[in-house]
Write a protein that holds these residues in place. Structure first.
Motif, PDB file in Angstrom:
ATOM      1  N   PHE A  27       0.864  -1.188   0.000  1.00 11.85           N
ATOM      2  CA  PHE A  27       0.000   0.000   0.000  1.00 11.85           C
ATOM      3  C   PHE A  27       0.895   1.231   0.000  1.00 11.85           C
ATOM      4  N   LEU A  28       0.627   2.164  -0.888  1.00 14.46           N
ATOM      5  CA  LEU A  28       1.393   3.403  -0.936  1.00 14.46           C
ATOM      6  C   LEU A  28       0.564   4.560  -0.385  1.00 14.46           C
ATOM      7  N   ARG A  29       1.260   5.497   0.231  1.00 18.59           N
ATOM      8  CA  ARG A  29       0.613   6.654   0.847  1.00 18.59           C
ATOM      9  C   ARG A  29       1.227   7.934   0.297  1.00 18.59           C
ATOM     10  N   ASN A  30       0.447   8.995   0.277  1.00 17.83           N
ATOM     11  CA  ASN A  30       0.981  10.295  -0.120  1.00 17.83           C
ATOM     12  C   ASN A  30       2.280  10.543   0.641  1.00 17.83           C
ATOM     13  N   PRO A  31       3.398  10.759  -0.064  1.00 18.25           N
ATOM     14  CA  PRO A  31       4.706  10.818   0.600  1.00 18.25           C
ATOM     15  C   PRO A  31       4.820  11.909   1.667  1.00 18.25           C
ATOM     16  N   ILE A  32       4.244  13.069   1.429  1.00 15.09           N
ATOM     17  CA  ILE A  32       4.352  14.153   2.414  1.00 15.09           C
ATOM     18  C   ILE A  32       3.603  13.773   3.689  1.00 15.09           C
ATOM     19  N   ASP A  33       2.393  13.246   3.538  1.00 14.24           N
ATOM     20  CA  ASP A  33       1.637  12.790   4.714  1.00 14.24           C
ATOM     21  C   ASP A  33       2.376  11.680   5.438  1.00 14.24           C
ATOM     22  N   ARG A  34       2.978  10.780   4.676  1.00 17.58           N
ATOM     23  CA  ARG A  34       3.687   9.651   5.289  1.00 17.58           C
ATOM     24  C   ARG A  34       4.871  10.131   6.121  1.00 17.58           C
ATOM     25  N   ILE A  35       5.610  11.103   5.606  1.00 21.68           N
ATOM     26  CA  ILE A  35       6.792  11.599   6.313  1.00 21.68           C
ATOM     27  C   ILE A  35       6.387  12.331   7.581  1.00 21.68           C
ATOM     28  N   ILE A  36       5.349  13.149   7.507  1.00 21.60           N
ATOM     29  CA  ILE A  36       4.877  13.848   8.705  1.00 21.60           C
ATOM     30  C   ILE A  36       4.398  12.840   9.743  1.00 21.60           C
ATOM     31  N   SER A  37       3.717  11.812   9.292  1.00 19.98           N
ATOM     32  CA  SER A  37       3.232  10.773  10.196  1.00 19.98           C
ATOM     33  C   SER A  37       4.402  10.045  10.851  1.00 19.98           C
ATOM     34  N   GLU A  38       5.425   9.738  10.065  1.00 25.07           N
ATOM     35  CA  GLU A  38       6.610   9.065  10.610  1.00 25.07           C
ATOM     36  C   GLU A  38       7.289   9.942  11.649  1.00 25.07           C
ATOM     37  N   HIS A  39       7.409  11.214  11.335  1.00 29.10           N
ATOM     38  CA  HIS A  39       8.030  12.161  12.270  1.00 29.10           C
ATOM     39  C   HIS A  39       7.250  12.221  13.586  1.00 29.10           C
ATOM     40  N   LYS A  40       5.920  12.335  13.483  1.00 33.07           N
ATOM     41  CA  LYS A  40       5.090  12.439  14.684  1.00 33.07           C
ATOM     42  C   LYS A  40       5.179  11.149  15.512  1.00 33.07           C
TER      43      LYS A  40
END
Length: 214
Positions: A27-40
């Motif tokens: 499953f792929l996710r919008n990269p910007i959302d994914r990075i912010i989610s990873e950071h949080k």
């Protein structure tokens, strides 16, 4: 693949030589959302563990301006994460793998639809709903310079995500067409019959003593 507390790249999975009896699904996710989610996630759960933050290429300060770059391409390319391999090379290999090697490609932002398509492909009965856990708060607003900075560092991941959206829609149509072709003919059942004695009553079993159709 997730095992022993680690996520594995396609390169690592290929080295394990375990794919003969498995189907690749991602499953792929919008990269910007994914990075912010990873950071949080890292700053919330692993804020006191510099080793974890370093492994995710996130600074201990919690500033995601210099966060991981093009991680989706690197995970899906099947190539080792070496400085000598360019982001474009990772991208092209990742595209080819998505198209040729993966049994199913889903999109996180279309999770419910993706799950239904996957279950249909596997000929399983689809669940009535899916749970949405660990989601970003939709009301959160992030600075434009932060989003722009993340996008600049993840051009290849953004391109891969756009390609995945195209591939997803293409395969969705294929799955739906195959469903139509393989679907059994629907039986029509009448809930009322009016018989006026002016024509033959088709079928058998109407009379207790009959031995043939009436």
């Amino acid at each position: 693949l997730y095992s022993y507390g680690f996520h594995h790249s396609l390169y690592e999975i290929d080295k394990m030589k375990i794919l003969e009896n498995f189907k690749l699904i991602t499953f792929l996710r919008n990269p910007i959302d994914r990075i912010i989610s990873e950071h949080k996630y890292c700053m919330g759960k692993h804020a006191g563990d510099p080793a974890i933050l370093l492994a995710h290429r996130l600074p201990p300060t919690g500033d995601p301006l210099y966060t991981a770059s093009n991680q989706m391409c690197k995970i899906l390319s099947g190539l080792e994460d070496l400085r000598t391999i360019s982001p474009r090379e990772h991208l092209e290999h990742a595209k080819r793998n998505l198209k040729e090697r993966f049994f199913f490609l889903g999109i996180t932002e279309k999770m419910d639809e993706s799950i239904r398509l996957l279950y249909s492909l596997l000929q399983w009965e689809a669940p009535s709903l899916s749970l949405h856990l660990n989601a970003l708060e939709s009301s959160e607003v992030f600075p434009e310079d932060l989003l722009r900075s993340i996008a600049e560092r993840n051009q290849e991941d953004i391109e891969l995500y756009q390609y995945a959206l195209f591939l997803y829609e293409e395969r969705k149509l294929q799955i739906q067409e195959n469903q139509k072709k393989s679907a059994p003919a629907q039986k029509v059942f009448l809930n009322r019959v009016v018989y006026t004695f002016d024509k033959k009553l088709e079928g058998s079993g109407w009379g207790l003593r009959e031995s043939s159709s009436i």
